[in-house]
Design a protein around this motif. Structure first.
Motif, PDB file in Angstrom:
ATOM      1  N   ILE A   1      -0.744   0.049  -3.353  1.00 31.72           N
ATOM      2  CA  ILE A   1      -2.189   0.274  -3.401  1.00 31.72           C
ATOM      3  C   ILE A   1      -2.494   1.299  -4.491  1.00 31.72           C
ATOM      4  O   ILE A   1      -1.857   2.358  -4.534  1.00 31.72           O
TER       5      ILE A   1
ATOM      6  N   ARG B   1      11.798   5.326  -2.533  1.00 32.45           N
ATOM      7  CA  ARG B   1      10.592   5.043  -3.314  1.00 32.45           C
ATOM      8  C   ARG B   1      10.939   3.896  -4.256  1.00 32.45           C
ATOM      9  O   ARG B   1      11.717   4.054  -5.194  1.00 32.45           O
TER      10      ARG B   1
ATOM     11  N   THR C   1       5.273   1.798   3.420  1.00 33.65           N
ATOM     12  CA  THR C   1       3.955   2.368   3.119  1.00 33.65           C
ATOM     13  C   THR C   1       3.612   2.078   1.668  1.00 33.65           C
ATOM     14  O   THR C   1       4.459   2.249   0.777  1.00 33.65           O
ATOM     15  N   GLY C   2       2.382   1.637   1.434  1.00 35.82           N
ATOM     16  CA  GLY C   2       1.962   1.307   0.083  1.00 35.82           C
ATOM     17  C   GLY C   2       1.642   2.542  -0.729  1.00 35.82           C
ATOM     18  O   GLY C   2       0.920   3.439  -0.269  1.00 35.82           O
ATOM     19  N   LEU C   3       2.195   2.628  -1.948  1.00 42.43           N
ATOM     20  CA  LEU C   3       1.889   3.690  -2.906  1.00 42.43           C
ATOM     21  C   LEU C   3       1.334   3.039  -4.166  1.00 42.43           C
ATOM     22  O   LEU C   3       1.251   1.809  -4.241  1.00 42.43           O
TER      23      LEU C   3
END
Lengths: 242, 307
Positions: free
Chosen positions: B260, B225, B170-172
């Motif tokens: 993102i 992360r 998932t994009g962070l």
């Protein structure tokens, strides 16, 4: 033999006053230890009026991010009594913690996978008065009270695992303010008087209360620009006199 | 009669002075508890176990050895490795502790045709301490008994875990969140973020390039992360499983993800025109109030109640 009987009777007569003291009716005052202060734990919803800041011109970033619900605020207050007569007055210090999480937003306005949070630690110093005379003297178990005090609220905003930084400005600080509180306590001792006396003689807890209170606070550095952490809130909790 | 009684009493007092031998083992570091696991790559490395003992050795010496069948009673047999250098002689009262140096390669060599290279499945040895004990009539047992505690197992694990399933990415903001699935026989998971290399000019399937960042976590935390990445850039992600011996699995199927940019509450507030710039307010008076609150709190709680 007659001398022995005489001695026995004399000893019993001498012991009678002590026996009478032991089994006689004892008033509640006899069990009550001196009161010197109070410990209060309370919880409630805290919804800072952040969107009321004039510079926002009606925009609502707090509501847009966190919605309409409040932060859950938990507070602990310690009180010291300096007057006990017709009611009780004293000084109190309190510290609390509240936080609220929500999804951060993508440029498009869609929720991101990342979380953002507002966290506050309201600290307070107040003067208070509670009218407990009626409860102790007339047996009316309701105690109205009021507080007026100074508030300082450290705050910080996180995004992901770190404090958020925008244009080089770390999102953390503290705001001064003041607050006034009015409330009413219900004296629990009336429900279990014997238990209350044991609580006092065993632990030194004179009285215990459940209460509800309303707080009006302005926490915005006394009207200066920036965050408005003011609130109008109800809180509920347990108070103990010691 | 009196003489007999005196002699019996004398023997009894000697017996009272004898206590059964007990050896306590400990694994220094103890990160793996009472199990020491080595891989094929570390098969020849030395691992240590410390020991200390109580009691006496009236009947035989104290022998340390590695048992290939988990049985520490009796004498070491075929396939067992005796650790001669640590043997404590009978009736010794001075050597009360020591350190065993274990090498899996030596243990395997005790069995013909076994070696680090040829062993393809797990092989375990139990660390033993044994001696002959006295019974209640002060007679020595015919066979030695295991006196070591707790059970220490020395294991060769030459097999790497299976490759994990493809991770979920998932994009962070300047980071990726990678969720992994843990296969069996795994104690740690590793996530590796790699640059992607476009193969050819036709925009074909990108392949994994150089490593950008990697991280290892224990299996109780399956979300990684991965930070320090560039927003808007597509990265490749591999997951690996690692067992207690340190064997690393083959990589998972390549997953991809793109960091993102996102706005937290403070960014949204500033964008809306908010003027808060942080700081403690009013000359750092918060520190002063904090100090006052702390002092008063201390004062309130520390004052003794009158009674």
């Amino acid at each position: 033999m007659s001398r022995a009987w005489a001695v026995s009777v004399a000893m019993m007569v001498a012991a009678l006053p002590a026996w009478a003291q032991d089994v006689g009716v004892v008033s509640t005052e006899q069990f009550e230890s001196p009161r010197s202060g109070g410990i209060i734990v309370r919880v409630g919803g805290y919804k800072p009026l952040l969107d009321d800041e004039k510079a926002l011109n009606g925009k609502t970033p707090f509501k847009d991010t966190f919605g309409d619900s409040s932060l859950l605020l938990v507070e602990l207050e310690l009180q010291r009594y300096f007057y006990q007569g017709i009611g009780t007055a004293g000084v109190g210090v309190s510290a609390g913690y509240g936080e609220k999480y929500a999804a951060a937003k993508l440029e498009s306005g869609v929720d991101a996978a990342e979380q953002t949070a507002l966290k506050v630690v309201p600290l307070g110093l107040n003067l208070f008065y509670k009218f407990d005379y009626a409860a102790f003297e007339w047996g009316i178990p309701l105690v109205p009270y009021g507080k007026l005090g100074l508030i300082y609220s450290p705050w910080w905003v996180t995004k992901g695992t770190d404090d958020e930084v925008v244009d080089g400005i770390p999102a953390k600080g503290g705001k001064w303010g003041w607050g006034a509180t009015g409330g009413v306590s219900f004296l629990l001792d009336v429900l279990q008087p014997r238990f209350a006396r044991d609580f006092d003689s065993g632990l030194g807890i004179n009285h215990s209360y459940l209460f509800a209170e309303y707080t009006y606070s302005d926490v915005d550095n006394f009207g200066k620009p920036g965050f408005v952490l003011s609130s109008r809130r109800w809180m509920f909790g347990l108070a103990l006199d010691y | 009669m009196r003489l007999t009684f005196a002699v019996l009493l004398l023997f009894a007092s000697t017996a009272l002075g004898q206590t059964a031998p007990v050896v306590n083992f400990a694994v220094p570091g103890a990160s793996q508890g009472t199990e020491i696991v080595v891989s094929k790559a570390t098969c020849g490395d030395t691992r240590t176990v410390t020991w200390s003992r109580t009691g006496t050795l009236p009947c035989s010496s104290l022998v340390f050895w590695l048992s290939s069948d988990s049985n520490c009673s009796g004498d070491p047999g075929d396939g067992d490795l005796v650790l001669d250098s640590e043997e404590v002689p009978q009736n010794n009262t001075t050597t009360l502790s020591g350190t065993l140096e274990l090498k899996m390669s030596d243990a395997l060599a005790a069995t013909p045709n076994l070696s680090c290279d040829t062993q393809a499945t797990n092989k375990s040895y139990r660390v033993c301490a044994s001696t002959k004990k006295q019974d209640s009539l002060l007679a020595c047992d015919d066979t030695a008994s295991g006196v070591g505690t707790p059970t220490i197992v020395f294991t060769l694990d030459p097999v790497a875990p299976l490759a994990p399933a493809v991770p979920t990415v998932t994009g962070l903001d300047s980071a990726l969140s990678v969720s992994v699935t843990v296969p069996g026989d795994t104690s740690q998971m590793k996530v590796q973020v790699v640059e992607l290399v476009q193969s050819g000019d036709d925009g074909g399937t990108p392949t994994a390039g150089a490593e950008k960042v990697s991280k290892v976590q224990t299996t109780d935390n399956t979300v990684f992360r991965m930070e320090g990445l560039e927003n808007g850039k597509l990265y490749g992600v591999f997951a690996y499983a690692i067992d207690k011996a340190g064997n690393q699995s083959d990589p998972s199927t390549l997953a991809t993800g793109e960091p993102i940019p996102s706005n937290g509450f403070y960014a949204a507030y500033r964008e809306a025109g908010g003027q808060e710039t942080g700081g403690c307010g009013a000359g750092g008076g918060g520190l002063a109030l904090g100090a006052v609150v702390a002092a008063l709190g201390f004062w309130m709680m520390s004052r003794r109640k009158l009674s």
